[in-house]
Scaffold this active site. Structure first.
Site, PDB file in Angstrom:
ATOM      1  N   LYS A 138      45.626  19.540  44.127  1.00 18.51           N
ATOM      2  CA  LYS A 138      45.326  18.709  42.943  1.00 18.51           C
ATOM      3  C   LYS A 138      45.031  17.274  43.357  1.00 18.51           C
ATOM      4  O   LYS A 138      44.184  16.613  42.744  1.00 18.51           O
ATOM      5  CB  LYS A 138      46.473  18.792  41.946  1.00 18.51           C
ATOM      6  CG  LYS A 138      46.486  20.187  41.344  1.00 18.51           C
ATOM      7  CD  LYS A 138      47.283  20.297  40.083  1.00 18.51           C
ATOM      8  CE  LYS A 138      47.010  21.652  39.451  1.00 18.51           C
ATOM      9  NZ  LYS A 138      48.225  22.402  39.190  1.00 18.51           N
ATOM     10  N   LYS A 141      40.312  31.754  42.248  1.00 18.49           N
ATOM     11  CA  LYS A 141      40.978  32.586  41.248  1.00 18.49           C
ATOM     12  C   LYS A 141      40.488  32.180  39.863  1.00 18.49           C
ATOM     13  O   LYS A 141      39.957  31.091  39.680  1.00 18.49           O
ATOM     14  CB  LYS A 141      42.487  32.393  41.363  1.00 18.49           C
ATOM     15  CG  LYS A 141      42.917  30.944  41.192  1.00 18.49           C
ATOM     16  CD  LYS A 141      44.410  30.790  41.047  1.00 18.49           C
ATOM     17  CE  LYS A 141      44.748  29.339  40.734  1.00 18.49           C
ATOM     18  NZ  LYS A 141      45.790  29.084  39.832  1.00 18.49           N
ATOM     19  N   LYS A 191      42.108  28.097  34.100  1.00 15.86           N
ATOM     20  CA  LYS A 191      41.818  27.522  32.785  1.00 15.86           C
ATOM     21  C   LYS A 191      40.841  26.362  32.889  1.00 15.86           C
ATOM     22  O   LYS A 191      39.991  26.195  32.032  1.00 15.86           O
ATOM     23  CB  LYS A 191      43.114  27.001  32.152  1.00 15.86           C
ATOM     24  CG  LYS A 191      43.944  28.106  31.554  1.00 15.86           C
ATOM     25  CD  LYS A 191      44.861  27.548  30.484  1.00 15.86           C
ATOM     26  CE  LYS A 191      46.273  28.009  30.697  1.00 15.86           C
ATOM     27  NZ  LYS A 191      46.992  27.176  31.670  1.00 15.86           N
TER      28      LYS A 191
HETATM   29  P1  AMP Z   1      48.710  28.097  34.389  1.00 13.86           P
HETATM   30  O1  AMP Z   1      47.454  28.607  33.738  1.00 13.86           O
HETATM   31  O2  AMP Z   1      48.439  27.457  35.715  1.00 13.86           O
HETATM   32  O3  AMP Z   1      49.539  27.281  33.469  1.00 13.86           O
HETATM   33  O4  AMP Z   1      49.571  29.389  34.757  1.00 13.86           O
HETATM   34  C1  AMP Z   1      50.252  30.163  33.796  1.00 13.86           C
HETATM   35  C2  AMP Z   1      50.680  31.473  34.427  1.00 13.86           C
HETATM   36  O5  AMP Z   1      49.532  32.272  34.722  1.00 13.86           O
HETATM   37  C3  AMP Z   1      51.419  31.290  35.766  1.00 13.86           C
HETATM   38  O6  AMP Z   1      52.429  32.271  35.832  1.00 13.86           O
HETATM   39  C4  AMP Z   1      50.347  31.546  36.794  1.00 13.86           C
HETATM   40  O7  AMP Z   1      50.888  32.035  38.022  1.00 13.86           O
HETATM   41  C5  AMP Z   1      49.534  32.625  36.099  1.00 13.86           C
HETATM   42  N1  AMP Z   1      48.120  32.600  36.578  1.00 13.86           N
HETATM   43  C6  AMP Z   1      47.218  31.621  36.395  1.00 13.86           C
HETATM   44  N2  AMP Z   1      46.028  31.949  36.966  1.00 13.86           N
HETATM   45  C7  AMP Z   1      46.209  33.179  37.523  1.00 13.86           C
HETATM   46  C8  AMP Z   1      45.364  34.072  38.243  1.00 13.86           C
HETATM   47  N3  AMP Z   1      44.074  33.804  38.491  1.00 13.86           N
HETATM   48  N4  AMP Z   1      45.905  35.256  38.671  1.00 13.86           N
HETATM   49  C9  AMP Z   1      47.208  35.572  38.413  1.00 13.86           C
HETATM   50  N5  AMP Z   1      48.046  34.774  37.734  1.00 13.86           N
HETATM   51  C10 AMP Z   1      47.564  33.594  37.286  1.00 13.86           C
END
Ligand code: AMP
Length: 345
Positions: A126, A208, A211
């Site tokens: 980041k 990956k 968002k």
């Molecule tokens: P975040 O969107 O970063 O707030 O992540 C929310 C949850 O989604 C966390 O548990 C992340 O590990 C999971 N997560 C986000 N992106 C991925 C992805 N591409 N594959 C698997 N898990 C994900």
């Protein structure tokens, strides 16, 4: 209840039956959020005491502009519920409604060292992406995350693979706290029913689904059917293997991984066989994958749209969730203050 499975075993003497996890309101939910986290939330809420939150404070570390925050918080609430999270079974709340988090975060900051925080992979990523905003909140992100988890004295944290290092750090902070002030917290462990933590890859064959980065190669629950089809059809492929039983390139392996999430066993076996005998037609494969994705994602989108239209319901969910989460947080903080020695009368 099934015996808990986790990627690493709790060694601490105080494992709880409590689950905690969160999702940042930095954009629309996507397939990675579902298969990395939400799918487990939905199953765990039947078997454990669960706390799930919209991590709005975490989003401030990278998204200081709050003009879309309220809408994003509501979208994350609605999309989680549309995916099957039941606010009557799990405590579902907003992080900023629980002020005890900030207090615990402060205490834990005294147990976290600058060197280890600077080595965190997500911090380095980041900082590279936003060199103009390398703030202390970003550096101490794993500390705030630890506070969120242990505020409810949770042992199990359903998360995707990207969170593995943060959970390792959480265990270090917890062990330091317990060592210094007495056994207050169970060790938190990353959890997935299938043992292995998941990373849902982007459709372009790199990185990956995410968002806020990688928009064209991420499938969002808010995408309409045509957008889903277009993105899948654009996924990176090639002319196919020229030698039987060859090893799949990464970007093809990723497409097969996405198929495993939404396609039937028969479909997967057919394309595995076609790949192995060099008759695979990727255009046809992607059409099949696109239709299976649409069938999986479109009902969730429709449910989320209905839930989002009911603002009074979302407010009620947040209020009830805040009340339940506060009760749990207050209990923990009483123990924490006493353990630290901050009880003078
Ligand atoms: P975040 O969107 O970063 O707030 O992540 C929310 C949850 O989604 C966390 O548990 C992340 O590990 C999971 N997560 C986000 N992106 C991925 C992805 N591409 N594959 C698997 N898990 C994900």
């Amino acid at each position: 209840m099934n015996a808990p499975q986790h990627t690493t075993s709790p060694k601490n003497t105080l494992p709880s039956n409590i689950v905690m996890s969160g999702i940042r309101p930095t954009g629309m939910l996507h397939l990675g959020n579902y298969f990395g986290a939400i799918q487990n939330y939905v199953r765990m809420q039947e078997e454990y005491e669960c706390f799930f939150m919209v991590a709005d404070l975490h989003s401030l570390t990278t998204h200081p502009d709050t003009s879309t925050l309220k809408a994003n918080v509501k979208r994350v609430l609605a999309e989680n519920i549309a995916c099957g999270l039941d606010p009557n079974k799990a405590t579902f709340y907003c992080q900023s409604h629980i002020h005890e988090t900030a207090e615990l975060y402060l205490y834990l900051n005294m147990l976290a060292y600058k060197g280890e925080l600077e080595k965190t992979v997500t911090f380095k990523d980041k900082a590279r992406q936003h060199p103009e905003n390398i703030n202390a909140g970003l550096l101490t992100y794993p500390v705030l995350q630890t506070a969120d988890i242990i505020l409810h004295r949770a042992s199990y944290v359903p998360v995707g693979k990207d969170q593995e290092q943060h959970l390792e750090m959480a265990r270090n902070f917890v062990n330091r706290f317990n060592h210094r002030y007495g056994e207050v917290f169970p060790e938190p462990h990353a959890f997935n029913y299938n043992q292995e933590l998941i990373k849902v890859p982007g459709l372009d064959g790199t990185g990956k689904m995410s968002k806020s980065e990688n928009n064209m190669s991420t499938l969002y629950f808010a995408d309409d059917d045509d957008a889903i089809r277009k993105k899948v059809m654009k996924a990176k492929t090639d002319n196919g293997p020229t030698e039987k039983n060859s090893i799949k390139p990464d970007y093809i392996e990723n497409i097969f991984m996405l198929m495993k999430l939404v396609c039937s066993e028969d479909v997967i076996s057919k394309y595995e066989a076609d790949f192995n005998n060099c008759t695979i037609r990727y255009g046809e494969l992607k059409k099949q994958l696109a239709e299976d994705m649409v069938n999986f994602m479109s009902p969730i989108r429709q449910k989320a749209t209905d839930i989002l239209a009911n603002d009074a319901y979302l407010t009620e969910v947040m209020q009830k969730g805040a009340q339940k989460a506060q009760e749990s947080a207050q209990k923990t903080m009483k123990i924490v203050r006493e353990a630290i020695g901050l009880n003078y009368f």
